[in-house]
Design an enzyme around this catalytic site. Structure first.
Site, PDB file in Angstrom:
ATOM      1  N   LYS A  61      14.907 -28.108  29.027  1.00  0.00           N
ATOM      2  CA  LYS A  61      14.019 -29.041  28.044  1.00  0.00           C
ATOM      3  C   LYS A  61      14.062 -30.214  26.941  1.00  0.00           C
ATOM      4  CE  LYS A  61      10.632 -25.133  28.904  1.00  0.00           C
ATOM      5  NZ  LYS A  61       9.562 -24.696  28.304  1.00  0.00           N
ATOM      6  N   ASP A  97       3.546 -27.217  26.780  1.00  0.00           N
ATOM      7  CA  ASP A  97       3.831 -26.421  26.714  1.00  0.00           C
ATOM      8  C   ASP A  97       2.759 -26.040  25.051  1.00  0.00           C
ATOM      9  OD1 ASP A  97       5.391 -25.057  28.604  1.00  0.00           O
ATOM     10  OD2 ASP A  97       6.960 -25.900  26.873  1.00  0.00           O
TER      11      ASP A  97
END
Length: 260
Positions: A61, A97
């Site tokens: 990420k 997220d």
């Protein structure tokens, strides 16, 4: 036909292909979603360029943030991305997220402060989500290296946690719990923290982790990461296909996860 994927290491366990492919079928989109097992983050950009869009999971990420040509404001603030789009030969980075997490804890009420265990990309996203809701955030980790990059939040090592401080919400963002006996930190520390808490959230989904089982012994309201997974997938799908049929997408993905 458009091609999408989830990229990570490990990746074989990911339920994202099941979710996205069912939504693609239900909404009659000419696209397919697969998974890609990547072991070398130096090759991330090369692989991303093969797809129209990708979801990024552990441990890439932060690398996804670095390779992006355009970064959504949330991505800039968080410092990592979990959704990348290829448009006009440019990589666009987003973070769904934090949006999925806010949906997942929608029924957790009157949270004033929260403790996040772990300091990786997911922890950053959740800290950002809590911050925009004016919730005080403390991030704790076993080592200090990652904490150096989180100056916007109160940070400490597990060994330095104030065991008498009340945290309304305690969140595990570590991989502890994937194995049946692992806790994110020392059990004595967790027992002290849980004795003053009201909610516990684990980003791991599909199992009762040791973290959640211990929280239940202290009568905390608990939740795993399944709803977060679903909602971040919904928001990523909307970005991939420029499709704002939120309810239909969620329903299709939810049905897919319930299939044997």
């Amino acid at each position: 036909m458009k091609l999408f994927a989830v990229i990570g290491d490990p990746i074989v366990h990911s339920k994202s292909p099941r979710m996205h492919n069912n939504a693609l079928q239900v909404l009659m989109k000419n696209a397919v979603y697969t998974r890609y097992h990547l072991k070398d983050n130096a090759k991330l950009k090369e692989i991303v360029n093969f797809f129209n869009g990708v979801n990024i999971t552990i441990p890439f990420k932060e690398e996804a943030f670095k390779i992006a040509d355009f970064k959504d404001k949330s991505v800039v603030d968080i410092g990592c991305a979990n959704t990348l789009l290829n448009k006009n030969n440019k990589i666009y980075a987003y973070n769904t997220d934090y949006l999925g997490f806010l949906k997942a804890i929608d029924n957790f009420c009157n949270i004033k402060n929260a403790l996040i265990l772990g300091a990786g990309g997911t922890a950053r996203a959740l800290a950002f989500a809590l911050k925009i809701k004016n919730i005080q955030v403390t991030i704790s980790n076993r080592s200090s290296n990652r904490l150096k990059h989180l100056s916007d939040y109160e940070c400490c090592l597990y060994s330095n946690l104030n065991l008498h401080k009340k945290f309304d919400l305690v969140i595990n963002t570590t991989s502890a719990g994937l194995h049946d006996t692992d806790l994110p930190c020392n059990e004595i520390i967790l027992k002290n923290i849980f004795s003053n808490a009201r909610y516990a959230f684990d980003v791991i989904y599909g199992k009762n982790t040791p973290f959640l089982n211990l929280a239940k012994k202290y009568n905390l309201k608990t939740k795993d990461g399944l709803d977060m997974l679903l909602w971040q997938g919904v928001f990523a799908f909307e970005l991939f296909l420029d499709c704002k049929k939120t309810k239909e997408i969620f329903k299709a993905m939810e049905i897919a996860l319930k299939l044997p």
